[in-house]
Design a protein around this motif. Structure first.
Motif, PDB file in Angstrom:
ATOM      1  N   LYS A   1      -2.964 -14.294  -2.533  1.00 20.59           N
ATOM      2  CA  LYS A   1      -3.136 -13.141  -3.403  1.00 20.59           C
ATOM      3  C   LYS A   1      -2.096 -12.079  -3.052  1.00 20.59           C
ATOM      4  O   LYS A   1      -1.902 -11.750  -1.882  1.00 20.59           O
ATOM      5  N   LEU A   2      -1.452 -11.535  -4.073  1.00 25.62           N
ATOM      6  CA  LEU A   2      -0.454 -10.482  -3.912  1.00 25.62           C
ATOM      7  C   LEU A   2      -0.952  -9.251  -4.656  1.00 25.62           C
ATOM      8  O   LEU A   2      -1.153  -9.288  -5.875  1.00 25.62           O
ATOM      9  N   ALA A   3      -1.169  -8.157  -3.927  1.00 23.92           N
ATOM     10  CA  ALA A   3      -1.769  -6.958  -4.511  1.00 23.92           C
ATOM     11  C   ALA A   3      -0.872  -5.749  -4.309  1.00 23.92           C
ATOM     12  O   ALA A   3      -0.189  -5.628  -3.285  1.00 23.92           O
ATOM     13  N   VAL A   4      -0.901  -4.856  -5.288  1.00 24.34           N
ATOM     14  CA  VAL A   4      -0.277  -3.545  -5.141  1.00 24.34           C
ATOM     15  C   VAL A   4      -1.359  -2.490  -5.303  1.00 24.34           C
ATOM     16  O   VAL A   4      -2.285  -2.650  -6.089  1.00 24.34           O
ATOM     17  N   LEU A   5      -1.230  -1.408  -4.529  1.00 26.22           N
ATOM     18  CA  LEU A   5      -2.137  -0.286  -4.673  1.00 26.22           C
ATOM     19  C   LEU A   5      -1.590   0.611  -5.781  1.00 26.22           C
ATOM     20  O   LEU A   5      -0.680   1.400  -5.565  1.00 26.22           O
ATOM     21  N   SER A   6      -2.141   0.435  -6.960  1.00 21.26           N
ATOM     22  CA  SER A   6      -1.769   1.224  -8.129  1.00 21.26           C
ATOM     23  C   SER A   6      -2.775   2.367  -8.252  1.00 21.26           C
ATOM     24  O   SER A   6      -3.204   2.948  -7.258  1.00 21.26           O
TER      25      SER A   6
ATOM     26  N   GLY B   1       3.299 -16.487 -11.009  1.00 21.62           N
ATOM     27  CA  GLY B   1       1.920 -16.885 -11.275  1.00 21.62           C
ATOM     28  C   GLY B   1       1.756 -18.386 -11.388  1.00 21.62           C
ATOM     29  O   GLY B   1       0.720 -18.941 -10.988  1.00 21.62           O
ATOM     30  N   GLY B   2       2.761 -19.059 -11.901  1.00 24.33           N
ATOM     31  CA  GLY B   2       2.697 -20.508 -12.007  1.00 24.33           C
ATOM     32  C   GLY B   2       3.054 -21.227 -10.730  1.00 24.33           C
ATOM     33  O   GLY B   2       3.046 -22.466 -10.682  1.00 24.33           O
ATOM     34  N   LYS B   3       3.330 -20.454  -9.680  1.00 26.00           N
ATOM     35  CA  LYS B   3       3.712 -21.039  -8.393  1.00 26.00           C
ATOM     36  C   LYS B   3       2.662 -20.765  -7.318  1.00 26.00           C
ATOM     37  O   LYS B   3       2.955 -20.794  -6.124  1.00 26.00           O
ATOM     38  N   GLY B   4       1.449 -20.485  -7.773  1.00 25.21           N
ATOM     39  CA  GLY B   4       0.353 -20.326  -6.817  1.00 25.21           C
ATOM     40  C   GLY B   4       0.105 -18.919  -6.330  1.00 25.21           C
ATOM     41  O   GLY B   4      -0.619 -18.721  -5.358  1.00 25.21           O
ATOM     42  N   VAL B   5       0.678 -17.920  -6.996  1.00 26.36           N
ATOM     43  CA  VAL B   5       0.493 -16.528  -6.579  1.00 26.36           C
ATOM     44  C   VAL B   5      -0.426 -15.823  -7.576  1.00 26.36           C
ATOM     45  O   VAL B   5      -0.131 -15.780  -8.773  1.00 26.36           O
ATOM     46  N   THR B   6      -1.536 -15.289  -7.087  1.00 21.51           N
ATOM     47  CA  THR B   6      -2.443 -14.503  -7.915  1.00 21.51           C
ATOM     48  C   THR B   6      -2.114 -13.030  -7.715  1.00 21.51           C
ATOM     49  O   THR B   6      -2.190 -12.521  -6.596  1.00 21.51           O
ATOM     50  N   CYS B   7      -1.718 -12.335  -8.785  1.00 18.29           N
ATOM     51  CA  CYS B   7      -1.240 -10.952  -8.708  1.00 18.29           C
ATOM     52  C   CYS B   7      -2.297  -9.983  -9.220  1.00 18.29           C
ATOM     53  O   CYS B   7      -2.900 -10.208 -10.269  1.00 18.29           O
ATOM     54  N   VAL B   8      -2.470  -8.880  -8.491  1.00 16.99           N
ATOM     55  CA  VAL B   8      -3.465  -7.896  -8.893  1.00 16.99           C
ATOM     56  C   VAL B   8      -2.977  -6.487  -8.575  1.00 16.99           C
ATOM     57  O   VAL B   8      -2.417  -6.231  -7.507  1.00 16.99           O
ATOM     58  N   ALA B   9      -3.166  -5.579  -9.543  1.00 13.94           N
ATOM     59  CA  ALA B   9      -2.942  -4.151  -9.340  1.00 13.94           C
ATOM     60  C   ALA B   9      -4.303  -3.496  -9.140  1.00 13.94           C
ATOM     61  O   ALA B   9      -5.210  -3.685  -9.958  1.00 13.94           O
ATOM     62  N   PHE B  10      -4.448  -2.725  -8.070  1.00 16.11           N
ATOM     63  CA  PHE B  10      -5.738  -2.139  -7.718  1.00 16.11           C
ATOM     64  C   PHE B  10      -5.745  -0.628  -7.894  1.00 16.11           C
ATOM     65  O   PHE B  10      -4.785   0.070  -7.520  1.00 16.11           O
ATOM     66  N   HIS B  11      -6.849  -0.126  -8.426  1.00 21.51           N
ATOM     67  CA  HIS B  11      -7.204   1.281  -8.279  1.00 21.51           C
ATOM     68  C   HIS B  11      -8.129   1.351  -7.064  1.00 21.51           C
ATOM     69  O   HIS B  11      -9.226   0.767  -7.090  1.00 21.51           O
ATOM     70  N   PRO B  12      -7.726   2.032  -5.994  1.00 20.32           N
ATOM     71  CA  PRO B  12      -8.541   2.013  -4.777  1.00 20.32           C
ATOM     72  C   PRO B  12      -9.743   2.939  -4.801  1.00 20.32           C
ATOM     73  O   PRO B  12     -10.512   2.992  -3.828  1.00 20.32           O
ATOM     74  N   GLY B  13      -9.925   3.644  -5.935  1.00 19.20           N
ATOM     75  CA  GLY B  13     -10.939   4.692  -5.989  1.00 19.20           C
ATOM     76  C   GLY B  13     -10.315   6.035  -5.618  1.00 19.20           C
ATOM     77  O   GLY B  13      -9.148   6.107  -5.217  1.00 19.20           O
ATOM     78  N   TRP B  14     -11.096   7.081  -5.794  1.00 16.09           N
ATOM     79  CA  TRP B  14     -10.665   8.404  -5.329  1.00 16.09           C
ATOM     80  C   TRP B  14     -11.143   8.516  -3.893  1.00 16.09           C
ATOM     81  O   TRP B  14     -12.329   8.648  -3.624  1.00 16.09           O
TER      82      TRP B  14
ATOM     83  N   ASN C   1       0.815  -1.209   0.000  1.00 20.01           N
ATOM     84  CA  ASN C   1       0.000   0.000   0.000  1.00 20.01           C
ATOM     85  C   ASN C   1       0.853   1.265   0.000  1.00 20.01           C
ATOM     86  O   ASN C   1       0.388   2.326  -0.404  1.00 20.01           O
ATOM     87  N   ALA C   2       2.105   1.171   0.419  1.00 16.59           N
ATOM     88  CA  ALA C   2       2.952   2.359   0.563  1.00 16.59           C
ATOM     89  C   ALA C   2       3.116   3.063  -0.784  1.00 16.59           C
ATOM     90  O   ALA C   2       3.368   2.428  -1.806  1.00 16.59           O
ATOM     91  N   GLY C   3       2.969   4.381  -0.761  1.00  9.25           N
ATOM     92  CA  GLY C   3       3.121   5.147  -1.996  1.00  9.25           C
ATOM     93  C   GLY C   3       2.966   6.634  -1.730  1.00  9.25           C
ATOM     94  O   GLY C   3       2.436   7.043  -0.689  1.00  9.25           O
ATOM     95  N   VAL C   4       3.448   7.437  -2.668  1.00  8.83           N
ATOM     96  CA  VAL C   4       3.326   8.896  -2.562  1.00  8.83           C
ATOM     97  C   VAL C   4       2.837   9.456  -3.896  1.00  8.83           C
ATOM     98  O   VAL C   4       3.026   8.836  -4.943  1.00  8.83           O
TER      99      VAL C   4
END
Length: 222
Positions: free
Chosen positions: A122-127, A163-176, A77-80
């Motif tokens: 699940k591995l997510a980044v807050l994009s 991804g082939g090792k059991g990790v589902t990756c997702v980039a999220f737009h958290p909304g405004w 979640n960290a970001g600027v």
């Protein structure tokens, strides 16, 4: 007990994710830059680690501290945002935004992905939707946009590797979101954003292909 890791949990969406996962009965590991913020997160019931994502030694130490963890969910979640103007960027502005939003992810995701793999989680980044190349219609916030497009690229590479090792990756737009970054006039609260992110992650099927999604689960074009 399912385990969630939230990187960047001192305030805003990250803090609310910690609160909601704890309320749902999850074990939560949370990071924050300052000791007092870690103390506050511990008082909520989280396990904490002090972490500045721009400190390479601290990032390496986090990998050691998390060794052997099985992470059902990990969220970076960290970001600027950086400068609010669109003029000539200074070196300092560029370094702050790109180091925090991109370089930190390049260091952290290879540490986190194997731990998520152990739980087939699940591995997510807050994009941000601002990082989309194909949906872009104006150029405001160009430095932030560039950093989020680069973050999406790092996430796609992570999916190719894990991804082939059991990790589902997702980039999220958290909304405004009404946070310090989003401002008081934003569309939704941190509670609504975090709730949507959690619900979307919960129903997201396992996949070796990366996803780019709005907090409510609707797709965004890369």
């Amino acid at each position: 007990m399912a385990t969630a890791l939230i990187i960047g949990a001192s305030r805003g969406i990250g803090h609310e994710l910690v609160r909601q996962y704890l309320a749902a009965g999850w074990r939560v590991i949370a990071t924050a830059r300052k000791a007092q913020d870690c103390d506050a997160l511990e008082a909520m019931g989280a396990d904490t680690h002090e972490l500045d994502v721009n400190n390479v030694e601290a990032v390496a130490a986090l990998g050691w501290k998390l060794d052997g963890e099985h992470l059902d969910v990990a969220i970076l979640n960290a970001g600027v945002y950086g400068p609010r103007h669109d003029g000539f960027p200074t070196q300092g502005d560029f370094d702050q935004v790109m180091h925090t939003n991109v370089l930190a992810a390049m260091r952290l995701l290879p540490i986190l992905a194997p731990l998520v793999s152990l739980a087939r989680g699940k591995l997510a980044v807050l994009s941000s939707r601002m990082g989309s190349l194909s949906e872009r219609s104006h150029a405001s916030g160009s430095l932030y946009r560039a950093s989020k497009a680069a973050l999406n690229s790092v996430l796609i590479d992570t999916a190719l590797l894990y991804g082939g090792k059991g990790v589902t990756c997702v980039a999220f737009h958290p909304g405004w979101v009404r946070t310090e970054m989003g401002g008081a006039g934003a569309d939704i609260s941190a509670e609504e954003s975090a709730g949507g992110l959690r619900a979307t992650l919960a129903r997201l099927p396992a996949s070796d292909q990366p996803a780019y999604l709005n907090y409510d689960g609707s797709p965004i074009a890369w």
